[in-house]
Enzyme design. Structure first.
Site, mmCIF file in Angstrom:
data_model
loop_
_atom_site.group_PDB
_atom_site.id
_atom_site.type_symbol
_atom_site.label_atom_id
_atom_site.label_comp_id
_atom_site.label_asym_id
_atom_site.label_seq_id
_atom_site.Cartn_x
_atom_site.Cartn_y
_atom_site.Cartn_z
ATOM 1 N N LEU A 166 2.480 -2.684 -13.570
ATOM 2 C CA LEU A 166 3.623 -2.863 -12.678
ATOM 3 C C LEU A 166 3.289 -3.777 -11.511
ATOM 4 O O LEU A 166 4.161 -4.460 -10.970
ATOM 5 C CB LEU A 166 4.085 -1.504 -12.126
ATOM 6 C CG LEU A 166 4.684 -0.518 -13.138
ATOM 7 C CD1 LEU A 166 4.934 0.827 -12.471
ATOM 8 C CD2 LEU A 166 5.986 -1.062 -13.714
ATOM 9 N N GLY A 169 -2.704 -4.116 -6.341
ATOM 10 C CA GLY A 169 -2.902 -3.968 -4.903
ATOM 11 C C GLY A 169 -4.323 -4.286 -4.520
ATOM 12 O O GLY A 169 -5.130 -4.735 -5.341
ATOM 13 N N GLY A 170 -4.644 -4.028 -3.249
ATOM 14 C CA GLY A 170 -5.983 -4.328 -2.769
ATOM 15 C C GLY A 170 -7.041 -3.440 -3.378
ATOM 16 O O GLY A 170 -8.212 -3.828 -3.454
ATOM 17 N N GLY A 172 -6.592 -1.684 -6.518
ATOM 18 C CA GLY A 172 -6.513 -1.437 -7.950
ATOM 19 C C GLY A 172 -5.191 -1.883 -8.533
ATOM 20 O O GLY A 172 -4.394 -2.572 -7.903
ATOM 21 N N LYS A 188 -1.746 4.650 -10.366
ATOM 22 C CA LYS A 188 -2.576 3.689 -9.645
ATOM 23 C C LYS A 188 -4.033 3.959 -9.963
ATOM 24 O O LYS A 188 -4.539 5.059 -9.716
ATOM 25 C CB LYS A 188 -2.327 3.806 -8.136
ATOM 26 C CG LYS A 188 -3.090 2.782 -7.310
ATOM 27 C CD LYS A 188 -2.732 2.920 -5.832
ATOM 28 C CE LYS A 188 -3.462 1.907 -4.976
ATOM 29 N NZ LYS A 188 -3.113 2.042 -3.534
ATOM 30 N N ASP A 285 -0.531 1.031 8.047
ATOM 31 C CA ASP A 285 -0.482 -0.078 7.086
ATOM 32 C C ASP A 285 0.943 -0.286 6.580
ATOM 33 O O ASP A 285 1.164 -0.513 5.395
ATOM 34 C CB ASP A 285 -1.435 0.203 5.919
ATOM 35 C CG ASP A 285 -1.741 -1.059 5.111
ATOM 36 O OD1 ASP A 285 -1.550 -2.170 5.646
ATOM 37 O OD2 ASP A 285 -2.152 -0.937 3.949
#
Length: 455
Positions: A166, A169-170, A172, A188, A285
């Site tokens: 999908l 990210g940073g 995985g 994830k 974040d």
């Protein structure tokens, strides 16, 4: 009257009856009572009645006088009291033990009834979506997150095939997982084995196991297999806000009212973290890629790997994403809830202008959205010209000015000049139609654009 009292009543009656019987028995003549025969003088012998004559006939010349030894009677009463008290004490101890036994059993029964939906450690309800899975696929649970078997996740993602990806990210890759016929999820996979990655994994698992809110993504469970770690989330069919704004569709699926609804959803999620959690939580974040959209474009906060409680905000190193970091945090390491408000202001500018927080210029230099937009945000004549072309001329200008004013306040360099997220929320709710969760009443139908859930 409770059970112990009902049981105590007959025992008390029995003990009282026993004590009364002992005392009454002691009142009757007893052979142990001594009889003393005292001789009488002749003047005393003269009968004065028939009754006296009969007595003399029975014992001529002697009168019978009975002397009761009260010391012996007191001893017997004392013995009776001791026996009765002992019986009562035994009965009371028995009843207390019996009552404790009943209480423990009732608690065990109540716990066993809720064990299917309640965590043994935190007492938080397990997400109902997990209940749809085969129980053999779930090994246990922690907080309100189930512990999934690796084999289940492997099968659900088609062996983590690239066609199931999908996004990335940073830390995985995120995979689409079909856990059952009716349940889709996002898995994830954390490949990093360094300490920072492990700390962020545990941090996110810890926070999302505790936090439950309509505008915070739901964590279904997790899995640890060798060096790899996995987090299982609810499926968010419309992906991230970043993908919607800066991806292939360039925001075409997000009309003005829907963008305002997303802003309100994000503000509600932050308000929950800042005002409702105890201790308060700073996300640290917040950015468009960490705002996920479900099939109805309800926005939810995600990625809590860097989140900290307000109590520990001074013991963290500077982390986050360039373009969203508040100046005081980036330069001095000062972290407060106003740092999240600054990041929210950047997201609001993205919704308003359709531009990324940091963009490369023609000379390959990076330009900050704040630096570029600030002079024009405060000029009403220029403001309509910097709005995202997709939504240009589709909103009331008064609403546009109001959103721009909120954004300007949120991105103030001085933290004390920024509003609380609660004030931001109350400023934006009147700009969202009632049909989308706000308080604005519009005469024309509110346009809503949906995407294919398979996207």
């Amino acid at each position: 009257m409770n059970v112990p009292s009902l049981l105590l009543l007959p025992m008390w009656v029995i003990s009282t009856s026993f004590f009364s019987a002992v005392v009454i028995t002691d009142a009757w003549p007893d052979p142990a009572v001594s009889t003393i025969l005292v001789p009488l003088s002749r003047s005393q012998e003269a009968p004065i009645s028939q009754f006296s004559s009969e007595m003399n006939a029975q014992s001529p010349g002697m009168a019978e006088v009975k002397v009761v030894h009260h010391q012996d009677l007191n001893k017997k009463i004392l013995v009776a009291l001791i026996v009765a008290s002992t019986l009562l004490a035994v009965v009371l101890i028995f009843l207390v033990c019996f009552w404790i036994y009943l209480s423990k059993n009732s608690k065990k029964r109540s716990k066993s009834k809720g064990s299917a939906n309640t965590d043994y450690a935190g007492g938080l309800p397990l997400n109902p979506m997990v209940g749809k899975l085969n129980t053999s696929a779930v090994m246990g649970k922690k907080g309100c997150a189930a512990v999934f078997e690796y084999n289940l996740l492997e099968a659900a993602t088609n062996h983590f095939h690239e066609r199931s990806i999908l996004g990335e990210g940073g830390r995985g890759v995120v995979y689409k997982a079909r856990l059952s016929e009716k349940l889709l999820a996002a898995v994830k996979k954390w490949d990093d084995a360094d300490q920072d990655a492990q700390r962020e994994f545990e941090n996110e698992l810890n926070w999302l196991s505790k936090i439950q809110h309509q505008n915070v993504v739901t964590l279904l469970g997790y899995c640890i297999h060798g060096q790899a770690r996995y987090l299982v989330y609810e499926m968010m069919q419309n992906g991230s806000l970043e993908t919607q704004l800066h991806g292939p569709t360039h925001g075409s699926a997000l009309p003005w009212h829907l963008r305002m609804k997303i802003a309100v959803d994000v503000a509600r999620g932050l308000e929950f973290l800042h005002e409702r959690c105890n201790p308060p939580v700073v996300h640290r974040d917040l950015k468009s890629s960490n705002i996920l959209l479900d099939s109805d474009f309800n926005a939810k906060l995600s990625d809590f790997g860097l989140a900290v409680s307000a109590q520990n905000k001074n013991n963290v190193k500077i982390s986050g994403t360039v373009g969203y970091l508040a100046p005081e945090y980036l330069l001095d390491g000062k972290l407060t809830d106003k740092s999240d408000v600054y990041a929210f202001g950047i997201v609001l500018l993205e919704l308003l202008m359709g531009r990324k927080p940091v963009q490369k210029t023609e000379s390959n230099q990076c330009q900050s959205l704040v630096t570029w937009a600030m002079p024009q945000l405060t000029d009403r004549s220029k403001l309509p010209n910097i709005v995202d072309p997709v939504i240009k001329d589709t909103m009331d200008l008064k609403h546009l000015y109001q959103v721009a004013a909120v954004a300007v306040l949120c991105i103030q360099p001085e933290p004390s000049y920024r509003p609380l997220i609660t004030d931001v929320l109350h400023s934006l709710i009147p700009l969202v139609p009632v049909e989308l969760g706000g308080s604005l009443r519009v005469t024309e139908p509110v346009p809503t654009v949906g995407l294919d859930p398979s996207h």
